[in-house]
Design an enzyme around this catalytic site. Sequence first.
Site, PDB file in Angstrom:
ATOM      1  N   ASP A 191       0.860  -1.190   0.000  1.00 22.67           N
ATOM      2  CA  ASP A 191       0.000   0.000   0.000  1.00 22.67           C
ATOM      3  C   ASP A 191       0.892   1.234   0.000  1.00 22.67           C
ATOM      4  O   ASP A 191       1.867   1.315   0.758  1.00 22.67           O
ATOM      5  CB  ASP A 191      -0.909   0.001   1.231  1.00 22.67           C
ATOM      6  CG  ASP A 191      -1.782   1.239   1.291  1.00 22.67           C
ATOM      7  OD1 ASP A 191      -2.713   1.333   0.481  1.00 22.67           O
ATOM      8  OD2 ASP A 191      -1.516   2.116   2.146  1.00 22.67           O
ATOM      9  N   GLU A 276      -1.296  -0.950  -5.792  1.00 23.28           N
ATOM     10  CA  GLU A 276      -2.448  -0.155  -6.197  1.00 23.28           C
ATOM     11  C   GLU A 276      -2.185   0.511  -7.545  1.00 23.28           C
ATOM     12  O   GLU A 276      -1.064   0.927  -7.836  1.00 23.28           O
ATOM     13  CB  GLU A 276      -2.732   0.933  -5.157  1.00 23.28           C
ATOM     14  CG  GLU A 276      -3.070   0.413  -3.778  1.00 23.28           C
ATOM     15  CD  GLU A 276      -3.222   1.537  -2.780  1.00 23.28           C
ATOM     16  OE1 GLU A 276      -4.359   1.854  -2.410  1.00 23.28           O
ATOM     17  OE2 GLU A 276      -2.189   2.097  -2.360  1.00 23.28           O
ATOM     18  N   ASP A 359      -3.328   1.569   6.777  1.00 29.41           N
ATOM     19  CA  ASP A 359      -2.439   1.175   5.689  1.00 29.41           C
ATOM     20  C   ASP A 359      -2.172  -0.325   5.680  1.00 29.41           C
ATOM     21  O   ASP A 359      -2.133  -0.952   4.616  1.00 29.41           O
ATOM     22  CB  ASP A 359      -1.122   1.950   5.796  1.00 29.41           C
ATOM     23  CG  ASP A 359      -1.331   3.448   5.648  1.00 29.41           C
ATOM     24  OD1 ASP A 359      -2.301   3.841   4.976  1.00 29.41           O
ATOM     25  OD2 ASP A 359      -0.539   4.224   6.226  1.00 29.41           O
TER      26      ASP A 359
END
Length: 402
Positions: A191, A276, A359
């Site tokens: 992340d 991501e 996170d």
Amino acid sequence: MLRTYKFRIYPTREQEEKLAKHFGHTRFVYNFFLNYANIIYRVMERPTYYNEWASVLVKLKKTNKYSWLNEVNSQALQQSLKDLERAFKNFFKKQAGYPKFKKKKFSRQTFRIPQHIQLYIKEDNPKYGCIFVPKFKEGIKVRLHRKLPKDGKIKQATFIKTPTNKYYAAIVFEVQDAEVQNTSTDILGIDLGIKDTITLSDGKKYKMPDLSKYERQIKRLHRRLSRKQRGSKNWEKARLCLAKLYEKIVNIKNDWLHKITHDLVSESQAGKIVVEDLNIKGMVQNHRLARHIHMQSWRRFLELLEYKAKRCGIEVIKANRYYPSSQMCSECGYINKEVKDLSVREWTCPVCGAHHDRDVNAAKNLVRYGLMLSIGREPSEFMPVDSALAAEPERGLRAITG
């Protein structure tokens, strides 16, 4: 496989003048034919491409007005035309903006040579050598701070002048592609954030080095530069100090990113890495966060991670941009829309009672995303309860029943 090795070169005064001619001539050719393409399209309403530009360039070099173009390597000028054609193709594919004219001063200047490149290493001092290219038969001194590939074949070389007046040669080698088979079934989720640049699914966090002190220096140097008369010697000294500080910041960030990406692919022992797919261009529209987002260098991190992972046989998967990794509970799959607020750093799931770090929870959900792909599921529908994941309790995933 193509690998690029960037070395610093130390040209003599005469060689600096030759390099300046190459930089200037290739920039002129790029700008001239960009203007040529614009005029042809505006007047005749048709596009132009490399073949037409190359034929016009040959005619230009035969005229008295542009005979000075013969002073540099002709292939460097042709490569400049190929760069312009690539810029137009990227624009038509909507991968980049419309090509812009290149500036003359105080910016990064380059030219590329595609062949007839020779690199020799000194026997008495293997850390130094000479690079020979057309128009530079005497050779340019180069510092070899890295070992060269044993069976590598030189494909091309790009010469670079930085705003700090340093010279580099980026040499592309063609090396044998070593196939690496990675049989690991482990999945690592990553992340990306602002407070912590990188957060792993195992709980580890990495933060970009603090660069706030350099930001204060940049403001001070910008004020000092604005007080100088443009073009004067004192103005050039102030500009050079500012450029060196910017270069130092970039070097610190690149050094940190290279070390982190190397550790991730060499020590994680994962077969897949899920990251991501961030809309960085859209995120920087938020002017409160734009500066902080730029400082994290997410795009550069992803570029380094992808090519290093490929060397180790690790697959990099980009999760769907709309996958709610931060909002979804990694334990039960409940989607908490209140977590959209970035100020919420920790939260407790109202269904299963699990306490999450924002996170770390997002990184774990990215592992869930990779797991769904590995078992043949397309994670397009986000359901609080997923029977396919609930059937694999050994991976630490469970679902709510009833």
